[in-house]
Design a protein around this motif. Structure first.
Motif, PDB file in Angstrom:
ATOM      1  N   LEU A 340     -17.886 -94.997  75.463  1.00 23.08           N
ATOM      2  CA  LEU A 340     -18.589 -96.111  76.106  1.00 23.08           C
ATOM      3  C   LEU A 340     -19.937 -95.660  76.658  1.00 23.08           C
ATOM      4  N   LEU A 341     -19.980 -94.445  77.163  1.00 15.94           N
ATOM      5  CA  LEU A 341     -21.240 -93.901  77.679  1.00 15.94           C
ATOM      6  C   LEU A 341     -22.267 -93.781  76.561  1.00 15.94           C
ATOM      7  N   ARG A 342     -21.807 -93.370  75.389  1.00 16.63           N
ATOM      8  CA  ARG A 342     -22.712 -93.271  74.233  1.00 16.63           C
ATOM      9  C   ARG A 342     -23.285 -94.653  73.895  1.00 16.63           C
ATOM     10  N   MET A 343     -22.452 -95.685  73.985  1.00 22.01           N
ATOM     11  CA  MET A 343     -22.915 -97.040  73.671  1.00 22.01           C
ATOM     12  C   MET A 343     -23.805 -97.595  74.782  1.00 22.01           C
ATOM     13  N   ARG A 344     -23.506 -97.205  76.016  1.00 29.26           N
ATOM     14  CA  ARG A 344     -24.291 -97.673  77.160  1.00 29.26           C
ATOM     15  C   ARG A 344     -25.676 -97.061  77.177  1.00 29.26           C
ATOM     16  N   SER A 345     -25.812 -95.884  76.597  1.00 27.37           N
ATOM     17  CA  SER A 345     -27.082 -95.168  76.683  1.00 27.37           C
ATOM     18  C   SER A 345     -28.072 -95.570  75.597  1.00 27.37           C
ATOM     19  N   VAL A 354     -20.916-103.486  77.734  1.00 28.77           N
ATOM     20  CA  VAL A 354     -20.372-102.135  77.868  1.00 28.77           C
ATOM     21  C   VAL A 354     -19.941-101.886  79.311  1.00 28.77           C
ATOM     22  N   ASP A 355     -20.735-102.347  80.273  1.00 22.35           N
ATOM     23  CA  ASP A 355     -20.354-102.208  81.682  1.00 22.35           C
ATOM     24  C   ASP A 355     -19.024-102.917  81.955  1.00 22.35           C
ATOM     25  N   THR A 356     -18.836-104.078  81.351  1.00 16.52           N
ATOM     26  CA  THR A 356     -17.580-104.803  81.521  1.00 16.52           C
ATOM     27  C   THR A 356     -16.415-104.000  80.961  1.00 16.52           C
ATOM     28  N   ALA A 357     -16.623-103.361  79.800  1.00 17.99           N
ATOM     29  CA  ALA A 357     -15.574-102.520  79.221  1.00 17.99           C
ATOM     30  C   ALA A 357     -15.287-101.312  80.117  1.00 17.99           C
ATOM     31  N   MET A 358     -16.335-100.747  80.697  1.00 11.51           N
ATOM     32  CA  MET A 358     -16.134 -99.624  81.627  1.00 11.51           C
ATOM     33  C   MET A 358     -15.346-100.074  82.854  1.00 11.51           C
ATOM     34  N   ASP A 359     -15.656-101.261  83.334  1.00  9.47           N
ATOM     35  CA  ASP A 359     -14.913-101.797  84.483  1.00  9.47           C
ATOM     36  C   ASP A 359     -13.437-101.989  84.133  1.00  9.47           C
ATOM     37  N   GLU A 360     -13.180-102.432  82.909  1.00  8.66           N
ATOM     38  CA  GLU A 360     -11.790-102.613  82.480  1.00  8.66           C
ATOM     39  C   GLU A 360     -11.073-101.271  82.407  1.00  8.66           C
ATOM     40  N   LEU A 361     -11.746-100.260  81.857  1.00  6.63           N
ATOM     41  CA  LEU A 361     -11.156 -98.917  81.814  1.00  6.63           C
ATOM     42  C   LEU A 361     -10.905 -98.396  83.224  1.00  6.63           C
ATOM     43  N   ALA A 362     -11.860 -98.622  84.121  1.00  8.92           N
ATOM     44  CA  ALA A 362     -11.694 -98.182  85.514  1.00  8.92           C
ATOM     45  C   ALA A 362     -10.511 -98.891  86.161  1.00  8.92           C
ATOM     46  N   ARG A 363     -10.359-100.177  85.876  1.00 12.95           N
ATOM     47  CA  ARG A 363      -9.231-100.930  86.444  1.00 12.95           C
ATOM     48  C   ARG A 363      -7.901-100.366  85.951  1.00 12.95           C
ATOM     49  N   LEU A 364      -7.840-100.039  84.666  1.00 11.27           N
ATOM     50  CA  LEU A 364      -6.605 -99.470  84.111  1.00 11.27           C
ATOM     51  C   LEU A 364      -6.278 -98.133  84.760  1.00 11.27           C
ATOM     52  N   CYS A 365      -7.322 -97.380  85.123  1.00  6.43           N
ATOM     53  CA  CYS A 365      -7.129 -96.057  85.741  1.00  6.43           C
ATOM     54  C   CYS A 365      -7.080 -96.132  87.261  1.00  6.43           C
ATOM     55  N   ASP A 366      -7.141 -97.357  87.815  1.00  2.61           N
ATOM     56  CA  ASP A 366      -7.116 -97.560  89.264  1.00  2.61           C
ATOM     57  C   ASP A 366      -8.280 -96.841  89.940  1.00  2.61           C
ATOM     58  N   LYS A 367      -9.463 -96.965  89.347  1.00  2.00           N
ATOM     59  CA  LYS A 367     -10.671 -96.359  89.897  1.00  2.00           C
ATOM     60  C   LYS A 367     -11.791 -97.394  89.831  1.00  2.00           C
ATOM     61  N   THR A 368     -12.965 -97.007  90.328  1.00  2.00           N
ATOM     62  CA  THR A 368     -14.158 -97.829  90.156  1.00  2.00           C
ATOM     63  C   THR A 368     -15.012 -97.235  89.049  1.00  2.00           C
ATOM     64  N   LEU A 372     -15.627 -93.201  87.828  1.00  2.00           N
ATOM     65  CA  LEU A 372     -15.547 -92.674  86.465  1.00  2.00           C
ATOM     66  C   LEU A 372     -16.816 -91.903  86.123  1.00  2.00           C
ATOM     67  N   TYR A 373     -17.967 -92.458  86.497  1.00  2.00           N
ATOM     68  CA  TYR A 373     -19.229 -91.755  86.252  1.00  2.00           C
ATOM     69  C   TYR A 373     -19.253 -90.411  86.972  1.00  2.00           C
ATOM     70  N   GLU A 374     -18.846 -90.416  88.225  1.00  2.00           N
ATOM     71  CA  GLU A 374     -18.903 -89.181  89.019  1.00  2.00           C
ATOM     72  C   GLU A 374     -17.976 -88.121  88.454  1.00  2.00           C
ATOM     73  N   GLU A 375     -16.743 -88.513  88.123  1.00  4.24           N
ATOM     74  CA  GLU A 375     -15.789 -87.542  87.582  1.00  4.24           C
ATOM     75  C   GLU A 375     -16.236 -87.062  86.205  1.00  4.24           C
TER      76      GLU A 375
END
Length: 646
Positions: A340-345, A354-368, A372-375
């Motif tokens: 997703l980062l490759r597509m976002r860049s 892409v941001d919406t997809a990242m938010d969905e991934l973050a929700r599945l992982c119980d994170k923001t 995800l960016y920081e980790e």
């Protein structure tokens, strides 16, 4: 069993009936045809039972006759032996019926006339299964026929066939997928849409392992061991060759059955079609994909993401993976996020999507998303920067864009990496061999870092500001021929101004760079073609003088003042106002007993501009004179008196 010879024509009659069940008129024709098909299926089942019973009777008669002949030869009672053999004969063969399929979970995927909840009966599935070997190749061949009417009818018929056959369509999945790849790019929207619906139903009806195994084969990848690939096969262009001369397109019709078995998507267009179909094959959870299945799909996407042109379709498949994998995606979130980062860049995919997809991934992982960016920054940046301070990234490499996207979204997490980042920026933005787009992008990233408000990031940038100035900014501010280099020089000076205005660099290291900066500023101040460069150079000089108040020497000031005075005659009044501000700071930096002759010369020039027709310039000059009066009262009074007498 029906009239003799009927079996020869039965598949052809059945396909006509199925065509009526797939008719566009889903209110009158299709439901009645489907009802007729179900009645035919029941009648066929009864006929098969009668045929099995008749065959059983013939078998018992054969056994009885054979046993009687053998008994007569041996002198035994033929009647008794025959009766015993007849009783020992097996019962009539059971007519195998396809297992019942629960359509309730896939009801939303079904086309008309099945959406009303009328699910196909097992006997109907059984009847269609009997004739799939003869019907399916014909239907698939029609998907690639020349006329749009034939292709549209075939796509509707294929939908009905898949629903009726459900899991029984598995033996034909290989050739079905290859034809769906081709049809997914059909010019007729209705054909492409129907084929994508076929892919959705196939993904819902069939085992994921079977689907992914075939998709991997078509991509030239082996999914069992995670390495290697299949031998190169034939692509869509070889299966359906066509040529275009002017407005006329010629397609060669040929038997593709053998080629389908060896299909491999080698060209970008072929792989685009495979990923477009894959996005529909992945069925939304529940049930969610297993861990191994998620890993396989991620591997497909990673292979495809190496080709920039495929990114929009890789993104579509990634979105489908998030829906299909749900919580299972958490175990592979770094790899999915990297995609997703490759597509976002880049510019190939919509950033908001892409941001919406990242938010969905973050929700599945119980994170923001920020987490995800920081980790990801902590684990990925070291790999990204390895060797980048020595070797120049290729122009088509995504590394530059990925780096920028990571740093812009990771916030304070980037602070600990600024030291390692500076030599990489210096190498990748080197004016000697870096491309213009690379230098522009990286200067934009530098400006972002210099403008950041996060305390930790500001402290980190301040610590490494001298290296950033000398290694990255000054080389890119130096004059080079060409319009592109003019824009880059402006971008570099904007960054220098941002560094000075936020006081990110101390006086001592700034003074150490004075000898390198001054020629750049002189050149920019004389740039008659770019008023923007002249303006930013004035602003930089003002900031430098303010920062170097205690460090700057009288000799350095001798080099500066002629450039400032020349800008008082600039054709742009905004630049003249800006240089007045710089001159005000200039006089505050003058050491005691600085050259009286130069001081008097500067005053005479200033008094000339005191009666400028622009009131804003008058006020600016007045402010400069106010800051100059404290340097030498006597000289100032004398020059003021001379100016008043003129």
């Amino acid at each position: 069993g029906g009239p003799a010879g009927f079996a020869k024509y039965e598949p052809r009659i059945l396909i006509v009936l199925l065509g009526a069940a797939a008719d566009e008129d889903t209110e009158q024709v299709a439901p009645h045809a489907l009802g007729a098909l179900e009645r035919v299926a029941v009648a066929k089942h009864e006929a098969r039972k009668r045929e099995a019973e008749a065959e059983s009777r013939r078998d018992r008669a054969r056994r009885r006759a054979q046993a009687a002949r053998e008994a007569a030869k041996s002198g035994e009672d033929p009647e008794k032996a025959g009766s015993a053999a007849e009783q020992a004969a097996p019962p009539p063969a059971e007519i195998e019926i396809a297992p019942a399929f629960d359509y309730r979970e896939v009801q939303s995927l079904l086309p008309e006339p099945f959406t009303s909840g009328k699910a196909p009966a097992p006997l109907t599935t059984t009847y269609v299964q009997l004739h799939l070997p003869s019907m399916m190749p014909q239907v698939l061949a029609n998907l690639t026929q020349w006329t749009s009417d034939i292709r549209a009818a075939a796509s509707r018929l294929l939908r009905v066939l898949i629903v009726l056959a459900n899991k029984q369509v598995a033996p034909f999945l290989d050739q079905m997928l290859v034809h769906l790849y081709k049809a997914s790019a059909d010019d007729e929207v209705s054909v492409a849409s129907a084929c994508m619906q076929c892919a959705k139903m196939a993904g819902a009806f069939l085992d994921v392992d079977l689907v992914l195994g075939l998709v991997g084969k078509h991509l030239g990848l082996k999914v069992a061991d995670g390495a290697g690939g299949y031998p190169k096969g034939v692509g869509v262009e070889e299966l359906w060759p066509q040529s275009r001369t002017g407005r006329q397109t010629t397609r060669t019709v040929q038997d593709v059955a053998a080629g389908v078995k060896n299909f491999t998507a080698m060209s970008v267009e072929n792989r685009r079609q495979v990923f477009a179909v894959l996005a529909h094959l992945l069925r939304p959870a529940p049930p969610a994909l297993a861990d191994g299945e998620v890993r396989i799909v991620v591997r497909f996407l990673e292979e495809g993401a190496q080709t920039e042109e495929l990114l929009p379709w890789i993104f579509g498949a990634a979105q489908a993976l998030l829906r299909a994998g749900a919580g299972t995606c958490c175990s592979e979130w770094p790899r999915i996020f990297d995609l997703l980062l490759r597509m976002r860049s880049g510019d190939e995919c919509d950033s908001a999507s892409v941001d919406t997809a990242m938010d969905e991934l973050a929700r599945l992982c119980d994170k923001t998303r920020r987490q995800l960016y920081e980790e990801h920054l902590s684990s990925r940046l070291a790999d990204l920067l390895t060797g980048a301070d020595c070797a120049l990234w290729e122009e088509r490499s995504a590394n530059r864009h990925v780096l920028e996207t990571l740093l812009r979204n990771a916030g304070a997490a980037a602070a600990g990496h600024i030291g390692a980042l500076v030599p990489v920026l210096a190498r990748q933005a080197c004016p000697e061999d870096s491309s213009v787009p690379a230098r522009i992008d990286l200067l934009g990233l530098v400006h972002f870092l210099l403008s950041a408000d996060d305390v930790a990031l500001v402290d980190a940038v301040r610590q490494h500001a001298p290296a950033l100035l000398s290694q990255v900014l000054i080389p890119n501010c130096s004059w080079r021929a060409g319009q592109s280099n003019t824009k880059i020089r402006k971008g570099g000076m904007v960054c220098v101004h941002a560094m000075l205005s936020k006081r990110l660099i101390a006086a001592a290291p700034l003074n150490a760079s004075f000898a390198d900066l001054l020629p750049i500023l002189k050149s920019a101040l004389d740039d008659s073609f770019s008023p923007d460069n002249r303006m930013i150079a004035c602003l930089i000089l003002g900031c430098m003088l303010g920062e170097l108040h205690a460090e700057i020497s009288g000799e350095q000031l001798r080099e500066i003042y002629p450039e400032l005075l020349k800008r008082l005659d600039d054709s742009n009044d905004k630049i003249r106002v800006a240089v007045c501000d710089a001159l005000s700071v200039f006089f505050k930096c003058l050491p005691p007993k600085w050259s009286r002759s130069l001081f008097e010369y500067i005053l005479r020039t200033l008094f000339v501009h005191l009666d400028d027709p622009n009131p804003e310039i008058q006020q600016g000059i007045y402010a400069v004179l106010e800051s100059a009066v404290h340097q030498d009262y006597a000289a100032f009074a004398r020059e003021a008196s001379l100016a008043a007498g003129k």
